[in-house]
Structure formats: C-alpha cells, structure tokens
Design a protein around this motif. Structure first.
Motif, mmCIF file in Angstrom:
data_model
loop_
_atom_site.group_PDB
_atom_site.id
_atom_site.type_symbol
_atom_site.label_atom_id
_atom_site.label_comp_id
_atom_site.label_asym_id
_atom_site.label_seq_id
_atom_site.Cartn_x
_atom_site.Cartn_y
_atom_site.Cartn_z
ATOM 1 N N UNK A 182 0.824 -1.202 0.000
ATOM 2 C CA UNK A 182 0.000 0.000 0.000
ATOM 3 C C UNK A 182 0.864 1.260 0.000
ATOM 4 N N UNK A 183 1.982 1.225 0.709
ATOM 5 C CA UNK A 183 2.903 2.367 0.697
ATOM 6 C C UNK A 183 3.360 2.660 -0.734
ATOM 7 N N UNK A 184 3.709 1.611 -1.459
ATOM 8 C CA UNK A 184 4.150 1.782 -2.843
ATOM 9 C C UNK A 184 2.998 2.231 -3.732
ATOM 10 N N UNK A 185 1.802 1.707 -3.482
ATOM 11 C CA UNK A 185 0.636 2.129 -4.263
ATOM 12 C C UNK A 185 0.375 3.622 -4.096
ATOM 13 N N UNK A 186 0.501 4.122 -2.865
ATOM 14 C CA UNK A 186 0.281 5.550 -2.642
ATOM 15 C C UNK A 186 1.336 6.372 -3.385
ATOM 16 N N UNK A 187 2.580 5.882 -3.408
ATOM 17 C CA UNK A 187 3.637 6.594 -4.145
ATOM 18 C C UNK A 187 3.334 6.632 -5.638
ATOM 19 N N UNK A 188 2.849 5.524 -6.191
ATOM 20 C CA UNK A 188 2.480 5.483 -7.607
ATOM 21 C C UNK A 188 1.329 6.443 -7.872
ATOM 22 N N UNK A 189 0.329 6.414 -6.982
ATOM 23 C CA UNK A 189 -0.814 7.313 -7.094
ATOM 24 C C UNK A 189 -0.351 8.770 -7.027
ATOM 25 N N UNK A 190 0.502 9.075 -6.060
ATOM 26 C CA UNK A 190 0.969 10.444 -5.842
ATOM 27 C C UNK A 190 1.748 10.956 -7.051
ATOM 28 N N UNK A 191 2.552 10.087 -7.646
ATOM 29 C CA UNK A 191 3.364 10.487 -8.794
ATOM 30 C C UNK A 191 2.504 10.969 -9.955
ATOM 31 N N UNK A 192 1.335 10.369 -10.130
ATOM 32 C CA UNK A 192 0.440 10.710 -11.243
ATOM 33 C C UNK A 192 -0.659 11.683 -10.840
ATOM 34 N N UNK A 193 -0.650 12.143 -9.608
ATOM 35 C CA UNK A 193 -1.751 12.985 -9.139
ATOM 36 C C UNK A 193 -1.836 14.270 -9.972
ATOM 37 N N UNK A 194 -3.056 14.695 -10.349
ATOM 38 C CA UNK A 194 -3.178 15.824 -11.279
ATOM 39 C C UNK A 194 -3.019 17.211 -10.663
ATOM 40 N N UNK A 195 -2.950 17.322 -9.327
ATOM 41 C CA UNK A 195 -2.861 18.687 -8.809
ATOM 42 C C UNK A 195 -1.453 19.090 -8.377
ATOM 43 N N UNK A 196 -0.435 18.383 -8.911
ATOM 44 C CA UNK A 196 0.942 18.838 -8.703
ATOM 45 C C UNK A 196 1.200 20.124 -9.495
ATOM 46 N N UNK A 197 2.175 20.882 -9.041
ATOM 47 C CA UNK A 197 2.571 22.081 -9.756
ATOM 48 C C UNK A 197 3.372 21.768 -11.006
ATOM 49 N N UNK A 198 3.775 22.830 -11.669
ATOM 50 C CA UNK A 198 4.590 22.683 -12.873
ATOM 51 C C UNK A 198 5.871 21.912 -12.547
#
Length: 639
Positions: free
Chosen positions: A372-388
C-alpha cells in the motif's frame, strides 16, 4: 576460486569501506480525475504509513531481515515507494531512508547454500523449511537496486554527498554494482538456457519457470544494462530473449491480451497450463514498462493493449468498488486489486488511475503494508494537482561527448512534480525533425538500440518532464557524436587428432548466424597441435546487437568407422561480449548434435587456461552427410 562463506559474509562491508576510501507548456494529455484526496493529503497518508513501518515491529519496512520472501515482496515495495517519492518531491529524507533501507538488505547477504555466491534466500515456501534461493525474488530486489544506482549517478551532487551510513552515496552505489555483477546475478547463470533464451528452474532441473519469475530478472537486467551497457551488454541480450519468449505467447483478446501463468517449454515440463492471475500479472506489467523504455518489443501499441486488458477485460465496471477479475482474460471472481504497476498503466489507458485511487481509498491504513505504501507513491506520482515540473538537467551522455556507441543509455536528474518524461533525439538543434521520441518514460533513464542511431553523426537530445495534469517543463539540450562503425575480428585456437589420410569427411567449422565463416578439413593440420586463426568478420556483425556463434564438427561425407577429436579454445571477437570464451566453466554454451554418437566435453587439454571444448565422434559410429555436433551461444555485439 570463489571466496569462502566466512569471508564473503563480510564482503559487503569490505567493499563499501574500500570504495568509500577511494521553459513550461501543456501537451495533449488526458488528465486523471480525482475525487478522494488531494496530492497533499495523499502525501500525508504516505508519511504516516511510512512512520508506522519504520519500526522494529515491521523490520523497518521489511528491509532488515534475511528472508527474501519478505525482502522481495515487502521490503522491495518500500524501496520503490521511497525512490518514487524522492523523484517527485526532491525531499532528501526519502533519499536518506532509501539509502538506509537498501543498506539493511545488503547487510543480510550470506552464502547459506554454499554455492560460492553471496545472496538471499528463504525457508518460507519449502514444506520442510529448507533454504532456497528464488530468481523471482532476486530479480525484484535487483531492479530497485539498479534504479538506486541510476538515481545516484544521474546527480553528481548526490553522488558526492554523505549518506546516513557515513560514506558517500556514490560509494554505496559502486559497492552495490560490484556485488550485483560479481555475485547476485551470476548466482543464477548455471540455469540460463541458450537453447530457450530464458532462465530455467534452479530448484527443479530441466523444467521451465512461470513467466513472472524470469521476467523479474529480465527487468533487473535491463536496468543494470542502463548502468553500464558496454561492460554488461549480455544483460540486454538475455533480457531481450526473455521478453521475446513472453511476447510470443501473448494472445489477442478483444482490445487487450490474455496469456498463461506459464507454458510448457522443455521436454520435462508437465505442469498444468493455467491463465495468468492478477497478482502475478503486476510483475509482467512492470517488465513490459521496463522493456518499453529500452525500445523493445513492447511499443505503444502493445502497451495500449496491456492497459486495455486491465480496463476493458479485467475491471468489474464498478467505480465505487472497483475490482479486477482473478484471471487476465476477465474470468474468475472479482477479487483482484488495482495495485502496483497496474496504476502505472494509466499512461496508456486514461481512467485506470481514477479506479486505482478509489480502490486505495477504501483500504485501512492503520497497520503497515509495504504494498500500500508503494501504491500511494504510484498514485501520488500521477496525481493531477501537482505544480509545474521543476527544472532539471541531463546526465548521460554528457554534453559534447564523442565516440559514443550506437546502442546507448540516457539518464537525467528527476524533475520535482513530474509523473513521467519524454526523450527526444534529433540531428538538428531546434528538434524540427526527430530521430527518436520516447514518451511516457516512468523514471529517469531510457535506451536507444538497434538502427535508431547512425555512426559518425552528431545528435542533440533533451527531455520533457510532464506532471499528472499534462503541464510540462523541458530540459536544456545536450549534444553527442557517435563513433564510426566498429570492426570485428574473430580469433580462436583449434586442434584435432588427425593429419593426412582421408580428406573430405570431417570438418572443423565456425558459424555466425548460421553462415559458415571458417571451414577446415581435419586432415589439413598437423595432429595434436594447437593452431590459431584470425578472421575479419565485420560484414557478419555490423549493424547487429547480437549474433549466434557456433563451433561445429561437421561431416560433409558419410562415415561408418572414422573417429575424430576436435578441440576449440580461446574464442574471441573484438567489440563483443562472449561469456566463458575459454570453456573454463560449464554454462553459457548450448550443446546440440544430430545423432547420439557424437559427444562433447571440456577436457584439461587447453590452449590457454585449464580447459577447452572437445567435440568427438567415436570409432564404429556411422554418420550421414550433414551430421554434426556443435555448441552455440548468442553473444552481445558492442556497436
């Protein structure tokens, strides 16, 4: 001679000590839609879960124990999670923890099975708890180790910085690379099959392995090839062989694929042939992604079909309780999870990430789960509200480099907020025309091989970082110049026990990709005398990344009682990688013969070293024209 177990158990620490002393715009991309948490909230969830696992209760993310059933299927996820979070945030605490946890794993190296190689194993799966080593576990761990080495070497400021163990990150990476190449991969070399171009089962002689098991090692070898492609080109050659085997057995299934857990490959195989399941398929998906970044069999079309397999064939259709079918063809109960590399497949099928996020949002985060820790990292990497995406620089090939080979690895520093990258290569500095473009690269490295690059040509390259919303930042531009086409000279030693007498029957031969490049009647040379040959074979190798080399005893005319012994030794081709070229060890060469009467051994009669190859036809053995005995090996060509 291999080191004793007692000496080798301290090898990791000795090696570490020894080394220590020594412009933005938006491109067309469908943006994931999220409804369950902002990027910031998911990062908080990650940090909280990491804190739970960073205790002795959970063996520090399951990295501080010797059993690789836990290291590979738990600790390895922790390493992946930390690496991804460092790449997307630039937060040094993740890098420091990654370094510490990696060192934890290496501190448990040993030679428990006495094979002369350091490694890890497990007693978990054996019915009487015997220690065994698993190629699946080894490959999964080595993949992340290779990623760590690449990360360190892409940034000189990291390489020279001091890690939590008190040495530089560069020294740690160098020590890891040394042990991977000397022990951790070669421990399985005896089980490599040049006949089938895959690893066979190290625990059950003569049997094949499920796809996911050898594909895990193939992924690791592709990443290690990026670390030093010229020194270990055979990693690429072997990985390509394993990729081709799996790719061949993929079957079209609507807009996607289906495939089996394993197929029968060797004469000894008698296992049931079942479809691949969702859990093991995550390893298959990871390999496809890895092969994609090296420009292999899995191109955009193939990756899209794999993503369609998840979305169109396996998904239960629910957006509130998304699950996957047990089998990859859509059959079986809906018990599969959106997990691991399934989330990464969003890049080839928009909509997967949203289901991935929803499924994770339904999990309990009270106890530690490395997956689950790795899944959250994968999710976070693709999250659409990151900045430029942040500015970043290119690493290799360095700017202005000359004489670069045609098969080439590229690397760059991570860009904060980036989900993935596009590599562009051109012969013009404004990139008006492109020689190569590789989008959707997950990570900070890629390869170009085959006929993409031309000799004696100046190229310009750059990388475009993209966040989950589609906003991009482009790196600066570097240039490099390729070298001229290489030349290839074959040298080898040979002898036989015949001289004069009946000519036109037995021949010593050497073939490249099935073409005879050297042919000698056994009666033409003095008996029992080593002779050497040197042949320009450039025309047979130029433009190729690998070739099949065969040494053969061949009968052009039938015989009924005409014995012969033919020896080969010291086989070499300049600018190639031939493994066990002096026949000092058993594996690497594949033995074939057309009739049972031929034999092959490795006697002490040697031109150099202590052994050679002997191909024999005994007396009173009948042959037909064309009968032969041979050994062959697919060798890697440096281009």
């Amino acid at each position: 001679m291999r080191m004793s177990r007692k000496l080798k158990m301290t090898a990791w620490f000795m090696i570490v000590l020894a080394v220590a002393l020594l412009g933005s715009f938006v491109i067309g991309s469908q943006k994931p839609v999220y409804a369950y948490g902002t990027a910031a909230s998911w990062k908080t969830s990650f940090d909280n879960l990491l804190a739970v696992g960073d205790t002795s209760t959970y063996y520090y993310g399951y990295t501080d124990l010797a059993d690789d059933a836990y290291l590979a299927q738990n600790g390895n996820y922790t390493l992946s999670a930390l690496r991804r979070m460092y790449e997307v945030t630039g937060q040094t605490s993740y890098l420091q923890k990654l370094s510490t946890y990696t060192d934890n794993m290496f501190s448990h190296l040993g030679d428990v099975d006495g094979d002369g190689y350091l490694g890890w194993g497990s007693t978990y799966y054996h019915p009487t708890h015997q220690y065994e080593e698993y190629i699946l576990h080894r490959g999964a761990m080595l993949y992340e180790f290779a990623k760590f080495i690449q990360l360190v070497r892409s940034d000189s400021s990291i390489a020279s910085a001091t890690n939590p163990q008190g040495i530089t990150y560069g020294a740690q990476a160098n020590a890891m690379e040394s042990l991977i190449n000397s022990d951790l991969i070669p421990a399985f070399d005896n089980y490599w099959s040049n006949q089938y171009n895959v690893y066979l089962d190290n625990l059950h002689a003569g049997l094949s392995l499920p796809y996911n098991m050898y594909l895990a090692m193939a992924s690791a070898q592709l990443e290690m090839a990026k670390v030093d492609l010229d020194a270990h080109k055979h990693y690429l050659t072997w990985a390509d062989g394993m990729t081709a085997k799996w790719h061949y057995w993929l079957t079209l299934n609507g807009t996607g694929y289906h495939w089996n857990y394993w197929d029968r490959l060797t004469p000894g195989d008698s296992h049931a042939v079942n479809l691949e399941d969702w859990s093991h398929a995550t390893i298959d998906f990871q390999h496809a992604i890895t092969d994609y970044t090296r420009g292999g069999k899995f191109n955009t079309a193939a990756m899209t079909r794999l993503a369609n397999t998840i979305y169109n064939n396996m998904w239960n259709g629910s957006t509130t309780a998304p699950k996957l079918s047990f089998y990859v063809n859509g059959s079986g109960s809906y018990t599969g999870q959106f997990t691991l590399q399934i989330g990464d497949m969003e890049r080839w099928k928009p909509g997967i990430w949203t289901l991935f996020e929803k499924e994770i949002s339904l999990r309990s985060l009270s106890g530690f789960s490395a997956r689950t820790l790795n899944d959250i990292a994968i999710l976070y990497q693709l999250h659409p509200d990151h900045g430029t995406p942040g500015s970043f620089s290119l690493a290799n090939p360095s700017n202005g480099a000359t004489g670069r080979n045609l098969d080439l690895a590229f690397s760059w520093k991570p860009s904060v907020n980036a989900a993935d990258y596009t590599l562009q290569v051109s012969t013009v500095s404004n990139f008006a025309t492109l020689t190569a473009e590789v989008p959707k690269i997950i990570g900070t490295s890629a390869m170009l091989t085959g006929s993409v690059l031309s000799p004696s040509t100046t190229y310009y390259w750059r990388v475009i970082a993209r966040n989950g919303a589609g906003t991009t930042t482009t790196s600066g531009t570097n240039s490099f110049t390729t070298g001229a086409n290489k030349t290839y000279t074959l040298t080898f030693a040979h002898r036989d026990n015949r001289t004069g007498g009946l000519a036109g029957y037995h021949y010593k031969q050497l073939l490249i990709d099935g073409t005879v490049v050297w042919d000698r009647d056994v009666t033409a040379d003095a008996a029992n005398t080593w002779l050497t040959e040197s042949i320009n074979v450039t025309s047979y190798l130029v433009g190729k990344s690998s070739v099949d080399v065969k040494l053969r005893l061949y009968d052009k005319t039938a015989v009924s009682n005409y014995s012969v012994d033919v020896y080969f030794d010291s086989v070499a081709i300049t600018n190639t990688e031939i493994i066990n070229s002096g026949f000092e060890t058993g594996p690497y060469w594949n033995w074939v013969k057309t009739i049972p009467g031929f034999s092959g051994t490795f006697p002490a009669t040697a031109h150099t070293g202590s052994k050679s190859l002997l191909l024999s036809l005994p007396a009173n053995t009948a042959t037909s024209a064309g009968d032969n005995a041979a050994v062959n090996q697919r060798i890697s060509v440096i281009r």
